[in-house]
Design a protein around this motif. Structure first.
Motif, short mmCIF file in Angstrom:
data_model
loop_
_atom_site.label_atom_id
_atom_site.label_comp_id
_atom_site.label_asym_id
_atom_site.label_seq_id
_atom_site.Cartn_x
_atom_site.Cartn_y
_atom_site.Cartn_z
N ASN A 278 68.35 17.88 78.87
CA ASN A 278 68.36 18.76 77.71
C ASN A 278 67.26 18.89 77.02
O ASN A 278 67.06 20.26 76.20
N TYR A 281 65.04 22.71 77.68
CA TYR A 281 65.29 23.95 76.93
C TYR A 281 64.55 23.68 75.62
O TYR A 281 65.03 23.14 74.56
N ARG A 310 78.84 26.47 78.15
CA ARG A 310 77.84 25.86 77.20
C ARG A 310 76.37 26.56 76.75
O ARG A 310 75.92 27.08 77.74
N THR A 313 73.51 22.38 72.15
CA THR A 313 73.80 20.83 72.10
C THR A 313 73.69 20.50 70.63
O THR A 313 73.22 21.12 69.86
N GLU A 342 70.61 27.24 72.54
CA GLU A 342 69.74 27.29 73.49
C GLU A 342 69.85 28.42 74.44
O GLU A 342 70.51 28.23 75.44
N ARG A 345 69.94 28.49 78.53
CA ARG A 345 70.86 28.29 79.46
C ARG A 345 71.46 29.32 80.00
O ARG A 345 72.05 29.26 81.03
#
Length: 548
Positions: A278, A281, A310, A313, A342, A345
């Protein structure tokens, strides 16, 4: 002259007795053994340890490479009673082993990075092991190590890790790259200023070439069990990692290798691989989501999805950056959640047109005007883990907040569970408006009428039973049976072989024969009706002509 007056003769009478040879030889042998013992002994050294667990005077040996080089001769407490002082008599010729960098440690059953070791001491007892010194002056006082020393490699690279979360790992725990051991933890410390655990790793050559500025380090648990929106995850690493834990590092997927790093470069140690992924990003847009719903099942690290994909987050639940005083002033009780979108992604480095953060921000603002809303949905019904779902609403609620206490606010909508709850509540309200008392009264009257009807049916049944039980009623079946027999007899007389049926059949046959005989006459009368009155002229036969 008496014997006392003749000393010469007395001296002749004194003779040497051979019995005196035994103690003389024993004395010589003892002296020789003492000399041999003294000449074979080395120096006496002093070892300081935290405790003398498993050590005994006269029994515990000092070994080097499994060869006896000394023996414990005394154990006592230090003057301040804080340590145990152990004296060891070294063997002859071991003086050069006692240089300044010599190391001593107690060998006993241990569980470490090499697995279970020292099982042989369960029967023989603990002993002291040592690595001979190679540099420095010869000393006679040393400190016993708490753990066996590690094999130090001169070639490779050392890196420093800083851990803000997770439990402490021990010295000697392995370092893996994609499951292959490439190094170990050399030192563990604590930084009081940053309140973080620090680790110094040794990455052996030639694996030190795998370390660059883009790699990430994370803790490798021996056994892990995780419950998230993706489901239940259980993983079991190697037995070595299970016993002592470990650290893994790798280059994130899709990320190019970084620059070469210098010795003792610092990296962050993440508590899991998911946390490390995670952090890749580093470009994101933060939003505060104000939910008027139950947040149970939503945890930091949960996904922010758009129709199942997704795109972000969840960072903090609930978000502490907004004061509760400001929230209490709102007419609707809401709970803030900090999450971030983000774009990396979805943006891959090989894409020709990569949108910038400003373009993503403008696009999201436009989609919010067109009905894009956030809601809580259950990602996994087994553990009730929730995620934030973004989607377009047919009839979106108006946007109430664009910004709250300096944070951009993402508009939210009631989740599906809240809609179900509202529908159930509406159904219960409608059910409460139903005149149940009147319905129950009518139902009671109906049941009374049904009971009366059943009583009447019972009376009718009793009357029928009495009628059937009468002798006259029981005679009816016998009379009916006699009438049926008489009817059968009558029908038998009209059958083909019966008294009436047989003559009737013969008459019908005679009538059919007579009708067949009258057929020519009837045909002539049909052709010439006056034949019954006039005779018919005989026809002249036609004579054929003769040939010419």
């Amino acid at each position: 002259m008496s014997d006392d007056l003749n000393p010469v003769e007395n001296m002749r009478k004194v003779r040497f007795n051979s019995i005196w040879l035994v103690p003389l030889i024993a004395l010589i042998v003892a002296a020789w053994m003492l000399y041999q013992n003294w000449s074979s002994q080395g120096p006496v050294i002093t070892l300081v340890a935290a405790n003398a667990d498993g050590l005994e005077v006269g029994k515990t040996k000092l070994k080097s490479r499994n060869v006896d080089v000394g023996r414990v001769i005394d154990i006592r407490l230090s003057e301040d009673y804080e340590n145990a002082v152990i004296q060891v008599r070294m063997n002859q010729g071991t003086d050069q082993m006692l240089k300044q960098d010599a190391q001593f440690w107690v060998v006993k059953p241990r569980i470490g990075k090499e697995g279970v070791s020292g099982l042989g001491t369960l029967l023989s007892g603990a002993y002291i092991d040592m690595t001979p010194g190679e540099s420095g002056d010869i000393q006679t006082r040393f400190t016993i190590l708490d753990q066996p020393p590690l094999a130090m490699e001169n070639e490779g690279i050392r890196v420093k890790l800083v851990s803000l979360k997770g439990a402490k790992l021990d010295v000697g725990a392995p370092v893996h790259f994609r499951g292959y051991e490439v190094g170990y933890i050399e030192n563990v410390g604590f930084d009081a200023n940053r309140k973080a655990i620090t680790y110094q790793l040794v990455i052996r050559s030639p694996y030190d070439a795998l370390v660059n500025s883009a790699v990430q380090f994370w803790v490798t648990p021996g056994v892990s069990f995780k419950s998230s929106a993706s489901g239940f995850e259980f993983s079991f690493d190697s037995l070595e990692t299970f016993l002592s834990g470990g650290i893994s590092f790798s280059l994130p997927i899709g990320r190019p290798a970084g620059d070469t790093v210098a010795d003792l470069s610092e990296f962050q140690l993440f508590d899991s691989k998911e946390s490390a992924d995670n952090q890749v990003y580093d470009e994101f847009i933060e939003y505060v989501f104000l939910f008027d719903a139950n947040l149970s099942g939503l945890y930091p690290g949960a996904a922010v999805e758009f129709r199942g994909v997704r795109i972000g987050t969840v960072m903090e639940v609930p978000f502490s950056g907004i004061s509760m005083t400001s929230l209490s002033k709102l007419d609707t009780p809401v709970i803030p959640v900090l999450a971030r979108i983000e774009p990396q992604r979805l943006n891959t480095p090989d894409m020709p047109d990569v949108m910038s953060l400003s373009q993503w921000n403008a696009m999201l603002e436009d989609r919010m005007e067109k009905g894009l809303r956030a809601s809580l949905v259950i990602g996994n019904y087994l553990n009730a883990a929730k995620v934030i779902s973004l989607d377009f609403m047919d009839t979106p609620s108006p946007i109430r907040w664009r910004e709250f206490e300096g944070y951009d606010v993402f508009p939210t909508a009631p989740n599906s569970l809240a809609n179900i709850e509202s529908k159930i509540s509406l159904m219960l309200d409608n059910l409460a408006q139903v005149p149940l008392q009147k319905t129950f009264n009518q139902l009671g009257n109906t049941m009374s009428e049904v009971d009366t009807t059943l009583q009447r049916l019972q009376q009718v049944s009793d009357s029928v039973r009495k009628l059937v039980d009468k002798s006259e009623t029981q005679q009816i079946p016998a009379d009916l049976s006699a009438a049926i027999r008489e009817l059968n007899q009558t029908l038998e007389t009209y059958q083909a072989d019966g008294l009436i049926g047989q003559p009737l059949r013969q008459n019908l046959v005679s009538l059919d024969r007579a009708l067949n005989e009258l057929q020519p006459l009837l045909r002539q009368l049909r052709e010439n009706p006056n034949r019954l009155i006039f005779d018919s002229k005989p026809k002249v036969d036609i004579q054929p002509r003769a040939a010419q």
